[in-house]
Design a protein around this motif. Structure first.
Motif, mmCIF file in Angstrom:
data_model
loop_
_atom_site.group_PDB
_atom_site.id
_atom_site.type_symbol
_atom_site.label_atom_id
_atom_site.label_comp_id
_atom_site.label_asym_id
_atom_site.label_seq_id
_atom_site.Cartn_x
_atom_site.Cartn_y
_atom_site.Cartn_z
ATOM 1 N N PHE A 252 26.257 -6.107 23.619
ATOM 2 C CA PHE A 252 25.658 -5.710 22.338
ATOM 3 C C PHE A 252 26.625 -4.871 21.516
ATOM 4 C CE2 PHE A 252 21.170 -6.649 21.460
ATOM 5 C CZ PHE A 252 20.953 -7.525 22.501
ATOM 6 N N GLN A 253 27.469 -4.100 22.199
ATOM 7 C CA GLN A 253 28.392 -3.259 21.431
ATOM 8 C C GLN A 253 29.691 -3.958 21.098
ATOM 9 O OE1 GLN A 253 28.412 0.895 22.911
ATOM 10 N NE2 GLN A 253 26.733 0.139 24.166
ATOM 11 N N ALA A 254 30.003 -4.989 21.858
ATOM 12 C CA ALA A 254 31.270 -5.685 21.603
ATOM 13 C C ALA A 254 31.074 -6.944 20.776
ATOM 14 C CB ALA A 254 31.934 -6.040 22.927
ATOM 15 N N HIS A 255 29.843 -7.383 20.654
ATOM 16 C CA HIS A 255 29.561 -8.668 20.019
ATOM 17 C C HIS A 255 30.211 -8.775 18.636
ATOM 18 C CE1 HIS A 255 27.299 -12.311 19.097
ATOM 19 N NE2 HIS A 255 27.100 -11.798 17.893
ATOM 20 N N ASP A 256 30.949 -9.869 18.445
ATOM 21 C CA ASP A 256 31.579 -10.141 17.152
ATOM 22 C C ASP A 256 32.445 -9.000 16.631
ATOM 23 O OD1 ASP A 256 31.238 -12.759 16.582
ATOM 24 O OD2 ASP A 256 29.305 -12.518 15.599
ATOM 25 N N THR A 257 33.049 -8.259 17.565
ATOM 26 C CA THR A 257 34.084 -7.316 17.158
ATOM 27 C C THR A 257 35.420 -7.864 17.661
ATOM 28 O OG1 THR A 257 34.078 -6.064 19.190
ATOM 29 C CG2 THR A 257 32.488 -5.387 17.514
ATOM 30 N N TYR A 258 36.497 -7.155 17.293
ATOM 31 C CA TYR A 258 37.816 -7.599 17.743
ATOM 32 C C TYR A 258 37.989 -7.513 19.251
ATOM 33 C CZ TYR A 258 40.208 -9.291 13.734
ATOM 34 O OH TYR A 258 40.585 -10.103 12.703
ATOM 35 N N PHE A 259 37.082 -6.795 19.928
ATOM 36 C CA PHE A 259 37.152 -6.783 21.392
ATOM 37 C C PHE A 259 37.034 -8.213 21.928
ATOM 38 C CE2 PHE A 259 35.634 -6.226 25.716
ATOM 39 C CZ PHE A 259 36.428 -5.177 26.162
#
Lengths: 160, 858
Positions: free
Chosen positions: B406-413
């Motif tokens: 949920f916190q990494a979703h669709d981020t540069y991670f």
């Protein structure tokens, strides 16, 4: 079948570890009732502005009888409405968000608030902000030309 | 004496490994004459006719070159993106152009590089590894290649007209359906569907190739690991690509005809696309990863100088990964708001897939520990790739956990994670493969010195680019933004990433130079330059076009290490098929498990038909994109005519004699039909893919039904459909039954029954198809009004299209028999057509049961 004693010990150790981890996960899920956010709720997105909940004058922060807050928002290209939300720190806040057009996402960096906003569905996620401050509330689901500047401000304030 | 074809009596029942090469080599004069005839049969066309070649070594080479060219194109797009993102608020590119570029970057890397490159490698290498002269359907490979080249050029070329797709490589509707009206997304949908069909064609070729063209004695537990991996991957393609094709059909119908499959205003649902896309999209990751790791599995034993440790475990792990990969797709959709139970299930499955992956890596490490490792450039790339891949795997375990996701979703991670997985798991091993297998292409090695420079540039450049993205992602930088605001903490990290991208690009530049630099003065490599143990290294330097001089009898996993004198015996023609007496291209067909020889297959030679068939099939898709309907139809008709000509002149030819002596006292039939023929297998496998696409559509029907109360609408239109649908089903099942009977009559050579029955079957099919169409027409269903009528029409049209193809096939059989090209004995056509009709009957039954029957019980 012959298994080398060393290999056998490793297999047993791995199995024990796997069982232990599964046990911890299950324990928390059942005993502490900890679950990831989940909500399946459909809505007629053509009549969003006519619904009692997502009508324009109903958007924003509302206080529930039990002291928790509900934030009702609409996501549309390219903004979240309302554009500024203010909530108190350390209070459970439930966000209920619907999309007026395409897929959007909402993410508040460095918190665990994140969900996809699918047209035709209501997204619901509950969180609790632990630190005061200004946060960007970003769209993280590619929604077209203005995707990069689709964001609102979230202010977390101390309760006086 | 009338002995059945097969081994001569004294060799009958010989266990694998008992068959020995000829004790005495044929006289040198005979050897030369044999070699000359073989060379003549397998000669590659010269001059401009070169492009009519269909042999696997040519097609594989072109395929590789084209896929790599697309890779470089995708890489240049990435450089443009990194330049744009180097500093905040940059205006190097416009948002519009940036969106086109990132869409193409993802699409090109996935559809035009990663998957086709493995097909290319397999077409090039598989026959050599299996000890075959060619794959069973060389013209199909050529058709696939030309389709791929055309479709890929079309999709990439759109960028130069500012008309490229911009819906992202994931094409999520409703953005991609209603909000992006240009032709870009149509180019994506039609162009890539075309390429997906080519991928399925390659998968059919590979599966039949691995199962049926292995050297005698190469039992399924002895075949090279590459063949195992590729078999698993081709199987995955059969079940992964069709759902995407089903999705493409739905989305294109929505864009073109406004059928509302993904439009929530008219009962549609955007989530259905996500399901169909990721049912394809996640197995896709393993479709990319497994062939690359298969290359590693070939290189590791060579450089460890010892057989692979845990062959059985690796095979199990590969199969296990293949199965599990179909149970992971929802982890791309964790944040869409799904029931908690499915989140838990898919999270657990995503964790579990780390286990078979780990098994494979530990087997490689164990092999390296067990052997004496020889240092080399390919091995350097293998090590680098595995290190990078393990990091990507570990972040994969992180994002498989729902709360973290949920916190990494669709981020540069996620960008960092997927590049660590794909570059470590696919690009590095592929470059290793280039260095390792390059001598098979022109007989010369790539440079060790340049190889090491390439490696360090790539390894450093890659990590400098992608390691900081983990951090920018955790700080919240969302994906797919064409620029970002300053002072959010993203600035420095992005600049570092951009610098790294250029180091990475420098590495590829050195590599490209190494491949392209003139090698005229460089001496040829010695034969089997790395000292490997598998059959592809029997190739001479430079290689001859015949694939292998004579087809050996195999009794181990590493024949070049295990079987003494095998190179000499192959070269002197002491094994099977050392000659081409009739001047035909021939290879051996063996049983799928034990590799007992059962047929001498004649494979077709050079032709222009496949090139033109691909050209006009492509024309159908391309002109349709521009709504040039009449040109598209004309192109389609031409493609159809050429494909019929190709089948008529090039397939299931009646041989001049019943059987032939293939050497070592073995006589084999030249013609087999039914389940013993390769064509039957190809049809069966193709229809599995076809049924999977159909299952994707039916899945859509039930998806709407489970989620939405207004599906089917009330009052249900089903009762008014019922009568006509049932009648249509009866007629079509009648046509199917008659086709089955006609096949029997043909076998019994009952001419009157055959010529009487087949036209009736055609008539029944035509009437049945028309009746099915009349169903929704009569009920007045308007597909634009709501998703329910659209779904009904789609299922009916899908079925009727299959019936139409079935009618053409029935007509083809009639014409073949009339022309004397099909007889009671030589009956491949009618057998394959009957097989096709079994699947049509199933499709009809399911369609009618779903449309007319299901609403009554629901």
């Amino acid at each position: 079948m012959h298994i080398d004693p060393l290999e056998r010990r490793w297999i047993i150790l791995t199995l024990v570890l796997m069982l232990a981890i599964t046990g911890v996960l299950l324990g928390y899920a059942i005993a502490a009732n900890l679950h990831p956010p989940s909500n399946v709720e459909t809505i007629d997105s053509t009549r969003l502005h006519l619904t009692p909940e997502f009508a324009e004058d109903k958007l924003g922060v509302a206080k529930n009888p039990d002291g928790t807050l509900t934030v009702t928002m609409v996501a549309g290209r390219y903004g979240f409405y309302p554009q500024h939300v203010e909530v108190p720190v350390a209070t459970p806040v439930t966000f209920r968000i619907a999309s007026a057009d395409v897929l959007h996402g909402v993410h508040v960096p460095l918190t665990n608030l994140s969900t996809m906003i699918v047209p035709g569905y209501v997204s619901e996620v509950t969180t609790l902000f632990e630190k005061t401050g200004e946060y960007p509330l970003l769209c993280n689901e590619y929604c077209g030309l203005g995707h990069d500047h689709m964001w609102s401000r979230l202010t977390v304030i101390s309760p006086q | 004496m009338n002995t059945p074809p097969g081994r001569d009596p004294e060799r009958l029942g010989a266990a694998p490994g008992d068959v020995k090469p000829l004790r005495e080599a044929p006289p040198i004069g005979v050897q030369h004459a044999q070699a000359e005839r073989l060379l003549k049969a397998w000669k590659t066309p010269q001059g401009w006719r070169y492009w009519s070649a269909v042999n696997n070594s040519q097609v594989g080479l072109w395929y590789t070159a084209a896929a790599f060219a697309f890779f470089l194109f995708g890489g240049i797009l990435a450089l443009l993106m990194r330049t744009q993102l180097a500093v905040p608020g940059n205006d190097f590119l416009s948002a519009d152009f940036y969106n086109q570029i990132f869409t193409l970057h993802g699409s090109v890397m996935m559809f035009l590089f990663a998957v086709p490159l493995f097909e290319a490698f397999s077409i090039f290498l598989l026959p050599q590894m299996l000890g075959a002269r060619d794959l069973p359907f060389p013209r199909l490979s050529a058709f696939g290649f030309w389709s791929f080249l055309l479709g890929g050029t079309f999709v990439c070329g759109s960028l130069f007209f500012n008309a490229a797709p911009q819906g992202g490589w994931f094409m999520y509707p409703p953005l991609s359906s209603q909000y992006q009206p240009g032709i870009g997304n149509d180019i994506w949908l039609l162009g890539l569907s075309f390429i997906e069909l080519a991928a399925i064609a390659a998968a059919v070729e590979i599966i039949v190739g691995v199962l049926k063209t292995r050297s005698p004695g190469m039992r399924i537990n002895l075949m090279p690991l590459y063949a195992w991996y590729i078999l698993v991957v081709a199987g995955m393609i059969l079940f992964a690509f069709p759902p995407l094709i089903a999705g493409d059909i739905l989305l294109e119908l929505e864009r073109l005809l406004h059928w509302p499959f993904f439009d929530p205003d008219r009962g549609g649902d955007p989530l259905l696309w996500q399901h169909l896309f990721w049912i394809f999209g996640h197995p896709e990751v393993y479709i990319v990863f497994l062939p690359a790791i298969a290359l590693v599995a070939m290189m590791v034993p060579t450089f460890a100088r010892t057989p692979m440790v845990g062959y059985g475990w690796i095979v199990l792990a590969a199969v296990g990964t293949g199965f599990l990969s179909f149970g992971l797709w929802v982890h791309h959709m964790f944040t869409t708001g799904l029931p908690g139970i499915s989140l838990a299930l898919f999270s657990a499955a995503s964790e579990a897939v780390a286990i078979p992956t780990g098994v494979q890596l530990f087997c490689f490490i164990a092999t390296l520990l067990a052997g004496r490792v020889v240092r080399s450039v390919p091995l350097l790339f293998v090590f680098g790739g595995l290190a990078v891949f393990v990091l990507g795997g570990l972040t994969g375990v992180m994002v498989a956990l729902v709360p973290f996701d949920f916190q990494a979703h669709d981020t540069y991670f996620i960008v960092a994670h997927l590049h660590y997985v794909l570059v470590g798991g696919a690009v590095f091993p592929v470059i290793a493969g280039f260095y390792y297998f390059f001598p098979l292409v022109g007989g010369k090695k790539l440079s060790d010195r340049l190889g090491r420079i390439t490696f360090w540039l790539l390894f450093i450049g890659f990590n400098v680019t992608f390691l900081p993205m983990h951090l920018s992602g955790l700080l919240g930088m969302p994906r797919r933004v064409f620029t970002y605001a300053p002072n959010l903490g993203f600035d420095g990290l992005n600049l570092i990433s951009s610098i790294g991208a250029f180091i990475l690009a420098a590495g590829f530049a050195v590599f490209v130079w190494d491949v392209l630099r003139p090698k005229g003065k460089q001496p040829y490599a010695q034969r089997n330059p790395w000292g490997a143990g598998t059959l592809e290294w029997t190739a001479e330097m430079p290689d001859k076009p015949w694939g292998i001089r004579s087809i050996p009898e195999i009794d181990g996993r590493y024949p070049l290490w295990d079987q003494p004198n095998i190179l000499r015996d192959i070269d002197e023609g002491r094994f099977y098929l050392p000659d081409a007496e009739e001047g035909k291209r021939e290879t051996l067909i063996t049983t799928s498990v034990d590799a007992q020889p059962i047929q001498c297959l004649r494979v077709p030679g050079p032709t222009w038909l496949t090139l033109f068939a691909a050209l006009f099939t492509g024309g159908l898709f391309i002109f349709a994109t521009f709504h040039l309907w009449w040109v598209a139809v004309a192109s389609g008709v031409l493609a159809f005519a050429i494909i019929i000509a190709w089948l008529w002149t090039g397939t299931a030819l009646i041989p001049e004699k019943e059987e032939k002596n293939v050497g070592l006292g073995l006589r084999l039939p030249l013609y087999r039909s039914g389940p013993e023929s390769v064509g039957w297998w190809a049809m069966f496998i193709t229809m599995l893919a076809d049924m999977t696409a159909f299952a994707g559509l039916v899945f859509g029907y039930f998806f709407y039904w489970t989620i939405h109360d207004d599906f089917p609408p009330d009052p249900s239109p089903a009762p008014s459909l019922f009568g006509l649908m049932l009648l249509g089903a009866v007629l079509l099942l009648g046509s199917w039954g008659l086709t089955v009977l006609v096949r029997r009559w043909n076998q019994g050579d009952r001419r009157a029954a055959f010529y009487g029955g087949l036209p009736v079957a055609v008539a029944l099919a035509v009437a049945g198809g028309a009746t099915l169409l009349a169903g929704p027409w009569h009920a007045g269903l308007d597909p634009v009004s709501h998703v329910y009528p659209a779904m009904v029409w789609l299922l009916v049209l899908w079925t009727v299209l299959h019936v139409a193809v079935g009618v053409i096939m029935q007509g083809y059989c009639l014409a073949q028999r009339l022309a004397g090209r099909m007889t009671a004995r030589y009956d491949i056509e009618i057998r394959n057509v009957t097989l096709y009709w079994h699947f049509v009957a199933l499709t009809v039954a399911i369609t009618v049961a779903v449309i007319a029957g299901f609403p009554l019980v629901a």
